[in-house]
Design a protein around this motif. Structure first.
Motif, mmCIF file in Angstrom:
data_model
loop_
_atom_site.group_PDB
_atom_site.id
_atom_site.type_symbol
_atom_site.label_atom_id
_atom_site.label_comp_id
_atom_site.label_asym_id
_atom_site.label_seq_id
_atom_site.Cartn_x
_atom_site.Cartn_y
_atom_site.Cartn_z
ATOM 1 N N ASP A 365 40.350 28.750 34.101
ATOM 2 C CA ASP A 365 40.311 29.367 32.787
ATOM 3 C C ASP A 365 40.642 30.854 32.933
ATOM 4 N N LEU A 366 40.382 31.617 31.872
ATOM 5 C CA LEU A 366 40.764 33.031 31.873
ATOM 6 C C LEU A 366 39.646 33.944 32.381
ATOM 7 N N THR A 367 38.705 33.400 33.120
ATOM 8 C CA THR A 367 37.666 34.234 33.726
ATOM 9 C C THR A 367 38.298 35.177 34.741
ATOM 10 N N ILE A 368 37.918 36.446 34.687
ATOM 11 C CA ILE A 368 38.600 37.476 35.479
ATOM 12 C C ILE A 368 38.452 37.231 36.976
ATOM 13 N N ARG A 369 37.286 36.761 37.426
ATOM 14 C CA ARG A 369 37.090 36.580 38.867
ATOM 15 C C ARG A 369 38.027 35.529 39.460
ATOM 16 N N HIS A 370 38.556 34.644 38.610
ATOM 17 C CA HIS A 370 39.466 33.612 39.107
ATOM 18 C C HIS A 370 40.855 34.163 39.443
ATOM 19 N N PHE A 371 41.114 35.428 39.104
ATOM 20 C CA PHE A 371 42.397 36.031 39.449
ATOM 21 C C PHE A 371 42.419 36.560 40.883
ATOM 22 N N ALA A 372 41.276 36.551 41.550
ATOM 23 C CA ALA A 372 41.202 37.077 42.911
ATOM 24 C C ALA A 372 42.117 36.300 43.839
ATOM 25 N N GLY A 373 42.896 37.030 44.618
ATOM 26 C CA GLY A 373 43.749 36.431 45.628
ATOM 27 C C GLY A 373 45.042 35.823 45.133
ATOM 28 N N LEU A 374 45.359 35.955 43.852
ATOM 29 C CA LEU A 374 46.586 35.344 43.332
ATOM 30 C C LEU A 374 47.820 36.216 43.565
ATOM 31 N N GLY A 375 47.637 37.472 43.947
ATOM 32 C CA GLY A 375 48.771 38.366 44.147
ATOM 33 C C GLY A 375 49.798 37.851 45.135
ATOM 34 N N PRO A 376 49.386 37.506 46.359
ATOM 35 C CA PRO A 376 50.365 36.979 47.329
ATOM 36 C C PRO A 376 50.954 35.627 46.912
ATOM 37 N N LYS A 377 50.214 34.822 46.161
ATOM 38 C CA LYS A 377 50.712 33.503 45.752
ATOM 39 C C LYS A 377 51.749 33.608 44.640
ATOM 40 N N HIS A 378 51.562 34.564 43.740
ATOM 41 C CA HIS A 378 52.466 34.726 42.593
ATOM 42 C C HIS A 378 52.839 36.210 42.471
#
Length: 497
Positions: A365-378
């Motif tokens: 979902d759009l919970t902010i903590r779920h964005f952790a670590g997505l930088g290298p993947k996307h």
């Protein structure tokens, strides 16, 4: 004016009312098509979406090419370059959100949303043209009714709750606005903001009483701007509404609402001592509302854990920044408002689209903590979102810096001309809040690149993200950088179109 003259004026006005007639016909046509094609495959649904894009796009192009300028329908509406500019902003916003919805079909909306969005666009077009209290009220109500329906369109409890809250607060603001309009009519004897008698009669009133009537009238406009004190609905409605709907809410109503606000403010008399008292009485409350919006939006956003609610509070803060240009009450301030609204179109839509795409790609979902670590993947999406967050903060090299620079420069110019100390207070606290916003705007980029992601639950199923949606969202960031490098491209439209 005789009946024959009135009929002639109505017929002559139709030439300047083409985009609105087209949108009305498109709305009726889409309603009919949707009724006939309620249970249709995706291919037929795409045709409905394409027809919606064509309808809104044609209206925007028609507005630019419109040869007629001036008053329409006996001073109910007024066509000028500011109205056309905001109509283009609204049309572009509608085209982008429909396009994004087409490209993200796995979470598609009920088919009725296309006709409702076209109807809302029609209401926003009418708002940009309105210079009569009656036409202002009717156009705002059209936009509001469509907004309530779009918020509660999906069949879940959160959407229904958000729609009801939106409706309740909208009804209150509408009632307050209608009461203020009745006071203005009682004072001036006219609904026409451009009539000489409006300014002359208002100048004869006590400055404080006239300012109270104007502030009550502004209630509906502040509601559309998501400005304090009519902002409470914003986070719940944005969280409940689908992403394309919330993205359009953040752009369209703000653009049209701030133009009507500027028209009302500039209609107030300034040539007499009592009128000057009226303007001074109005300018200070507007400054308080601007500062309150910036403070409440920024401080409330610090505590958010949901990305959509964070962006909702961000729109409240940016409504305050929009009001800063209005508070300046000078030509530079009004031009800064136009520039701010034009650039905010790209910044806000890109922010909503990018956080949605990153959440889809992670199956969360759009919970902010779920964005952790997505930088290298996307990396593309993450870098683009970082650029957008810098723009929302107002940092270079983004056009968000230029927009805030123009607004606060106009405010400082107003301080230098008037010597009012409270203008300097608004200037200083507004800039301080731009620094406070760094804390929550840069939280997501920090998580993207400098924190490892939590273990995904077994129920998480990353969705296949459409390449077209990715490139649309990334494409919206290009003007954010380009207009920082060459702001003259937009400034020339704002100042000399």
């Amino acid at each position: 004016m005789t009946l024959a003259d009135q009929l002639i004026d109505i017929l002559n006005s139709l030439g300047g009312f083409g985009p609105e007639i087209w949108l009305s016909a498109a709305f009726c046509g889409l309603l009919l098509v949707e009724l006939l094609l309620r249970s249709v495959p995706d291919r037929a649904r795409r045709w409905v979406a394409v027809l919606s894009i064509v309808a809104v796009g044609v209206a925007g192009v028609w507005a630019v090419l419109l040869p007629t300028r001036g008053f329409l329908f006996m001073h109910l509406l007024f066509v000028d370059r500011q109205a056309i500019f905001f109509q283009v902003v609204v049309a572009l916003g509608a085209v982008f959100v429909i396009w994004y919805e087409i490209l993200t079909l796995p979470k598609r909306l009920p088919i009725e949303w296309y006709s409702l969005l076209v109807a809302m666009t029609l209401g926003l077009f009418l708002m940009t043209l309105s210079v009569n209290l009656l036409s202002i009220y009717l156009s705002i109500e059209l936009v509001s009714i469509c907004s309530y329906l779009l918020t509660a369109l999906t069949a879940d409890r959160k959407a229904s709750e958000g729609g009801i809250k939106y409706l309740l607060f909208g009804s209150v603001s509408s009632a307050v606005m209608l009461y203020g309009m009745s006071l203005l009519y009682g004072m001036t004897g006219t609904f026409d903001l451009t009539a000489d008698v409006f300014g002359a009669e208002l100048a004869r009133q006590d400055g404080t009483v006239a300012a109270v009537a104007v502030l009550l009238t502004l209630a509906g406009l502040l509601f559309k701007l998501a400005a304090v004190p009519f902002h409470v609905w914003t986070p719940d409605a944005y969280e409940a509404a689908p992403v394309p709907v919330a993205a359009f809410f953040s752009v369209g109503p703000k653009a049209a609402g701030v133009l009507v606000l500027m028209r009302l403010v500039t209609a107030l008399p300034m040539q007499t001592a009592s009128a000057g008292a009226t303007m001074a009485s109005l300018q200070k409350p507007l400054a308080v509302l601007a500062l309150a919006g910036i403070l409440i939006g920024n401080l409330s956003a610090l505590r958010q854990t949901d990305a959509k609610r964070l962006l909702a509070y961000s729109t409240i803060a940016h409504a305050g920044f929009l009001l800063v240009g209005v508070v300046a009450l000078n030509q530079a301030g009004f031009e800064a408002v136009l520039f701010y609204a034009g650039t905010y179109l790209f910044i806000s839509l890109a922010a909503f689209f990018l956080v949605d795409l990153l959440a889809r790609s992670n199956g969360s979902d759009l919970t902010i903590r779920h964005f952790a670590g997505l930088g290298p993947k996307h990396p593309l999406l993450s870098v683009a979102l970082t650029v957008v967050m810098l723009a929302l903060t107002g940092l270079p090299p983004t056009v968000g810096f230029t927009a805030k620079l123009l607004s606060f420069s106009a405010l400082f110019e107003a301080y230098q001309q008037s010597g009012e100390g409270w203008l300097l207070v608004l200037f200083a606290l507004g800039l301080l809040n731009a620094l406070i916003s760094l804390v929550y705007y840069l939280k997501i980029p920090f998580l993207l690149f400098f924190r490892s992601g939590p273990a995904q639950p077994d129920s998480a199923q990353p969705a296949q993200v459409s390449g077209g949606a990715v490139w649309l969202a990334i494409g919206l960031t290009i003007p954010i950088i380009g207009l920082f490098i060459k702001p003259d491209w937009l400034l020339e439209l704002v100042t000399g179109w």
